[in-house]
Design a protein around this motif. Structure first.
Motif, mmCIF file in Angstrom:
data_model
loop_
_atom_site.group_PDB
_atom_site.id
_atom_site.type_symbol
_atom_site.label_atom_id
_atom_site.label_comp_id
_atom_site.label_asym_id
_atom_site.label_seq_id
_atom_site.Cartn_x
_atom_site.Cartn_y
_atom_site.Cartn_z
ATOM 1 N N VAL A 71 2.206 6.834 -6.865
ATOM 2 C CA VAL A 71 1.327 7.710 -7.173
ATOM 3 C C VAL A 71 1.818 9.217 -7.018
ATOM 4 O O VAL A 71 1.704 10.030 -7.765
ATOM 5 C CB VAL A 71 -0.139 7.617 -6.449
ATOM 6 C CG1 VAL A 71 -1.205 8.654 -6.914
ATOM 7 C CG2 VAL A 71 -0.657 6.202 -6.940
ATOM 8 N N TYR A 72 2.447 9.195 -5.991
ATOM 9 C CA TYR A 72 2.924 10.689 -5.401
ATOM 10 C C TYR A 72 3.908 10.986 -6.438
ATOM 11 O O TYR A 72 4.292 12.304 -6.836
ATOM 12 C CB TYR A 72 3.403 10.566 -3.990
ATOM 13 C CG TYR A 72 4.173 11.881 -3.461
ATOM 14 C CD1 TYR A 72 3.363 12.940 -3.180
ATOM 15 C CD2 TYR A 72 5.415 11.707 -2.844
ATOM 16 C CE1 TYR A 72 3.899 14.036 -2.825
ATOM 17 C CE2 TYR A 72 6.159 13.143 -2.717
ATOM 18 C CZ TYR A 72 5.316 14.041 -2.361
ATOM 19 O OH TYR A 72 6.020 15.241 -2.022
ATOM 20 N N PHE A 74 -5.473 6.672 3.028
ATOM 21 C CA PHE A 74 -4.324 5.660 3.433
ATOM 22 C C PHE A 74 -3.684 5.750 4.805
ATOM 23 O O PHE A 74 -3.263 5.005 5.314
ATOM 24 C CB PHE A 74 -3.293 5.746 2.267
ATOM 25 C CG PHE A 74 -3.549 4.837 1.068
ATOM 26 C CD1 PHE A 74 -4.736 4.806 0.642
ATOM 27 C CD2 PHE A 74 -2.376 4.156 0.690
ATOM 28 C CE1 PHE A 74 -4.903 3.766 -0.472
ATOM 29 C CE2 PHE A 74 -2.546 3.158 -0.246
ATOM 30 C CZ PHE A 74 -3.769 3.188 -0.846
ATOM 31 N N ILE A 134 -3.200 -0.828 10.259
ATOM 32 C CA ILE A 134 -2.100 -2.109 9.894
ATOM 33 C C ILE A 134 -1.290 -2.202 10.878
ATOM 34 O O ILE A 134 -0.951 -2.990 11.412
ATOM 35 C CB ILE A 134 -1.685 -2.026 8.422
ATOM 36 C CG1 ILE A 134 -2.540 -2.211 7.378
ATOM 37 C CG2 ILE A 134 -0.640 -3.038 8.103
ATOM 38 C CD1 ILE A 134 -2.157 -1.976 6.114
ATOM 39 N N VAL A 182 -6.579 10.204 -1.515
ATOM 40 C CA VAL A 182 -6.082 8.668 -1.566
ATOM 41 C C VAL A 182 -5.353 8.774 -0.163
ATOM 42 O O VAL A 182 -5.195 7.954 0.483
ATOM 43 C CB VAL A 182 -5.364 8.252 -2.898
ATOM 44 C CG1 VAL A 182 -4.641 6.792 -2.406
ATOM 45 C CG2 VAL A 182 -6.110 8.310 -3.979
ATOM 46 N N LEU A 235 0.778 -1.134 -0.078
ATOM 47 C CA LEU A 235 0.150 0.137 -0.147
ATOM 48 C C LEU A 235 0.873 1.144 -0.086
ATOM 49 O O LEU A 235 0.739 1.987 -0.846
ATOM 50 C CB LEU A 235 -0.983 -0.160 1.323
ATOM 51 C CG LEU A 235 -1.978 -1.080 1.086
ATOM 52 C CD1 LEU A 235 -2.810 -0.985 2.587
ATOM 53 C CD2 LEU A 235 -2.866 -0.723 0.175
ATOM 54 N N ALA A 236 1.931 1.528 0.845
ATOM 55 C CA ALA A 236 2.739 2.272 0.912
ATOM 56 C C ALA A 236 3.515 2.755 -0.248
ATOM 57 O O ALA A 236 3.564 4.068 -0.760
ATOM 58 C CB ALA A 236 3.586 2.341 2.109
ATOM 59 N N PHE A 246 -4.700 12.709 -5.383
ATOM 60 C CA PHE A 246 -3.728 12.199 -4.617
ATOM 61 C C PHE A 246 -4.077 12.375 -3.196
ATOM 62 O O PHE A 246 -3.766 11.527 -2.237
ATOM 63 C CB PHE A 246 -2.474 12.709 -4.892
ATOM 64 C CG PHE A 246 -1.344 12.307 -4.129
ATOM 65 C CD1 PHE A 246 -0.778 11.000 -4.045
ATOM 66 C CD2 PHE A 246 -0.731 13.201 -2.892
ATOM 67 C CE1 PHE A 246 0.187 10.547 -3.121
ATOM 68 C CE2 PHE A 246 0.197 12.573 -2.202
ATOM 69 C CZ PHE A 246 0.757 11.386 -2.092
ATOM 70 N N PHE A 254 -2.932 2.859 7.003
ATOM 71 C CA PHE A 254 -1.347 2.607 7.820
ATOM 72 C C PHE A 254 -1.952 2.355 9.247
ATOM 73 O O PHE A 254 -1.064 1.562 9.638
ATOM 74 C CB PHE A 254 -0.723 3.564 7.467
ATOM 75 C CG PHE A 254 -0.309 3.934 5.878
ATOM 76 C CD1 PHE A 254 -0.242 2.718 5.166
ATOM 77 C CD2 PHE A 254 0.341 5.136 5.217
ATOM 78 C CE1 PHE A 254 0.314 2.776 3.818
ATOM 79 C CE2 PHE A 254 0.520 4.903 4.173
ATOM 80 C CZ PHE A 254 0.465 3.913 3.451
ATOM 81 N N SER A 264 2.616 1.829 -3.319
ATOM 82 C CA SER A 264 1.737 2.240 -4.513
ATOM 83 C C SER A 264 1.337 3.644 -4.372
ATOM 84 O O SER A 264 1.297 4.467 -5.151
ATOM 85 C CB SER A 264 0.468 1.511 -4.614
ATOM 86 O OG SER A 264 -0.102 1.327 -3.207
ATOM 87 N N LEU A 265 1.375 3.860 -2.998
ATOM 88 C CA LEU A 265 0.848 5.367 -2.728
ATOM 89 C C LEU A 265 2.000 6.383 -2.867
ATOM 90 O O LEU A 265 1.877 7.685 -3.811
ATOM 91 C CB LEU A 265 0.541 5.685 -1.229
ATOM 92 C CG LEU A 265 -0.010 6.989 -0.916
ATOM 93 C CD1 LEU A 265 -1.195 7.446 -1.533
ATOM 94 C CD2 LEU A 265 0.117 7.102 0.634
#
Lengths: 411, 144
Positions: free
Chosen positions: A28-29, B9, B16, B5, A21-22, B2, B13, A24-25
């Motif tokens: 995108v950034y 996220f 998790i 998202v 997840l991190a 962005f 995070f 892929s983020l």
């Protein structure tokens, strides 16, 4: 239901999910700067962590949590570093790969090389040698001489010396009965350790000096039979600290900044005030990755990575990091207590106190709980030698978590 | 885009990370619960080599041996293992002064000492590995 669903694989999968997840983020950034190379390194990181965790389960019969915790800390760290500076992030990844390799190497060496507890003089000689080359070739950065530059790479010898210190203490106290016959042997050891601390002080590496003293006093407190020596040491360090505060301006200024950073906000207190602003700005859940302003924090991916993490990922992540360190140290002490082989017991206790003290000093410094000294947060912060020495220490801890009892020789 | 998202996220995070911490604490808790502390002094014990969570039945990490110890599927054994591979009375370890002898009790699948199938009573040495099926024990004698 939840507790039933937890198997030995759960943390590894969560870690995997977090990294996917991190990353892929982050992609995108950085979408406009993305290329195949960066994509490949990112995937490399995920695979590296997953495979090495899986592999360790197969190789080692010992503890399987410490490496997981360390890789989780490392993942939080590298994502933040990459977000602040992609170049540093890629370099950090390189260091991490080397670190994990050295973790396995240290694990095998400490496991199979049997006379490690007999090399006291070699360890002492090695420590002095590392100090010597620091003074001969060292460079002064941020007021401390602790870096050596070799072929473009910076190297910090004190990071290795602190492992050697643990070995010296473990060798000495595991064969205490033998060394005790020499008169005043504990005093000689004390003088040697204090000479290390004095040399670090001359290098102006105050944080490292505190780590050295902390490890020394903890192990001495546990194993030394001459209890008077411990009080003498505590007294000496108290007097020494007061004298240092009076005599040296760089010690005094750190305490002054700690007491009131706002007075020095445009100059020496700038770092700590920016760190406090950043943590406050983040709030409970943070600004979101890529949405904060960690560029305002000086040394954001080094000493102040904790502030940058708190700003973008929230104080809850910060608390999570502290809890992970607590778990790591708890695990280390548990390993030390259940280990029967005295040498490995002392190594495990020394390394757990190392992680505990080091993370306390830098987290306390960044949060303005104690005076700030520049050391790195183990596993999280950017830094070549620091990452390597942390992983080597973890490798030793991994060996110590195994059953070494039957290997003891009954002389 | 962005920003949305990223805002989403950051909560994921944190969830998790806390689930990770929770699962590790839970596993450590299970680990501690199954640990029975062995007292210090001169004693011998069997230590489980397998990772406990890899075995689908109840088993401890340590079994201390005093005078006699038997292993089998029946509940009147000292070590009870509910595994079909294990016989009702599988093997026993007997103390004779400072030495310990292991003997197979005509089990169906046999007991293996350091990889060799037991035929007669054999004296145990420190570091010997006793295997029944896929369960492995390490023999440790501190009195030796």
């Amino acid at each position: 239901m939840l507790s039933r669903g937890i198997s030995g694989r759960t943390p590894r999968r969560l870690l995997f999910l977090y990294e996917i997840l991190a990353l892929s983020l982050l992609f995108v950034y950085q979408i406009d700067k993305l290329d195949k190379y960066i994509l490949a390194t990112g995937m490399g990181l995920i695979l590296l962590v997953y495979i090495s965790n899986y592999l360790l389960l197969k190789i080692s019969k010992g503890d399987n949590y410490i490496f997981l915790i360390a890789t989780m800390l490392m993942s939080v760290g590298i994502i933040m570093i990459y977000r602040i500076s992609p170049v540093a992030g890629i370099r950090q990844l390189m260091w991490l790969s080397l670190g994990i390799f050295l973790f396995y190497l240290t694990y095998f060496i400490t496991k199979h090389f049997k006379s490690l507890d007999r090399l006291l003089y070699l360890y002492i000689g090695g420590a002095y040698f590392l100090f010597l080359i620091t003074f001969l070739f060292g460079e002064r950065t941020y007021g401390a001489i602790n870096w050596i530059k070799v072929a473009g790479f910076s190297f910090q010898p004190a990071e290795m010396t602190k492992l050697i210190l643990i070995f010296i203490l473990a060798t000495y106290y595991s064969r205490y009965d033998k060394y005790k016959e020499v008169k005043y042997s504990s005093y000689i050891l004390t003088i040697i350790v204090f000479s290390f601390i004095g040399l670090l002080f001359l290098q102006r590496d105050l944080g490292m000096a505190v780590i050295f003293f902390g490890i020394f006093i903890i192990l001495q407190f546990i194993f030394e039979e001459d209890r008077r020596l411990i009080y003498i040491n505590l007294g000496l360090i108290l007097v020494g600290g007061l004298i240092a505060y009076r005599l040296f301006s760089h010690v005094r200024i750190r305490v002054d900044i700690w007491i009131d950073p706002w007075r020095f906000i445009d100059d020496k207190g700038y770092q700590i005030t920016q760190s406090l602003f950043a943590i406050a700005e983040g709030g409970f859940f943070g600004k979101g990755l890529g949405l904060g302003h960690p560029q305002f924090i000086p040394l954001a991916y080094n000493d102040f990575i904790f502030a940058a993490i708190c700003e973008e990922l929230g104080i809850f992540t910060g608390i999570g990091i502290i809890m992970l360190f607590l778990l790591l140290v708890y695990r280390g002490f548990k390993i030390g207590i259940s280990q029967v082989n005295r040498f490995y017991k002392i190594l495990a206790l020394g390394i757990s106190s190392l992680f505990g003290i080091q993370s306390f000093i830098i987290l306390g410094g960044v949060l303005k709980v104690i005076p700030l000294t520049g050391i790195t947060l183990p596993f999280v912060a950017y830094g070549g030698t620091s990452i390597i020495s942390s992983f080597m220490a973890l490798g030793i801890l991994q060996t110590a978590s195994e059953d070494m009892e039957w290997r003891m020789d009954h002389e | 885009m962005f920003n949305i998202v990223s805002l989403l996220f950051k909560y994921i995070f944190i969830i998790i990370i806390y689930m990770f911490i929770f699962s590790i604490i839970r596993l450590i808790y299970l680990d501690i619960k199954g640990m029975d502390f062995v007292s210090s002094g001169d004693y011998a014990y069997l230590k489980l080599i397998n990772r406990k969570d890899s075995l689908p039945f109840k088993i401890n990490e340590h079994y201390s041996i005093d005078e006699e110890l038997t292993l089998g599927r029946r509940v009147d054994n000292d070590i009870v293992i509910k595994d079909p591979y294990v016989s009702k009375y599988h093997f026993k370890i007997v103390q004779d002064e400072d030495n310990y002898f292991i003997e197979d009790l005509d089990s169906a699948n046999g007991t293996f000492l350091n990889g060799e199938r037991l035929e007669d009573a054999v004296m145990l040495k420190n570091g010997d590995i006793i295997r029944i099926g896929n369960i492995e024990f390490l023999f440790v004698n501190k009195g030796m």
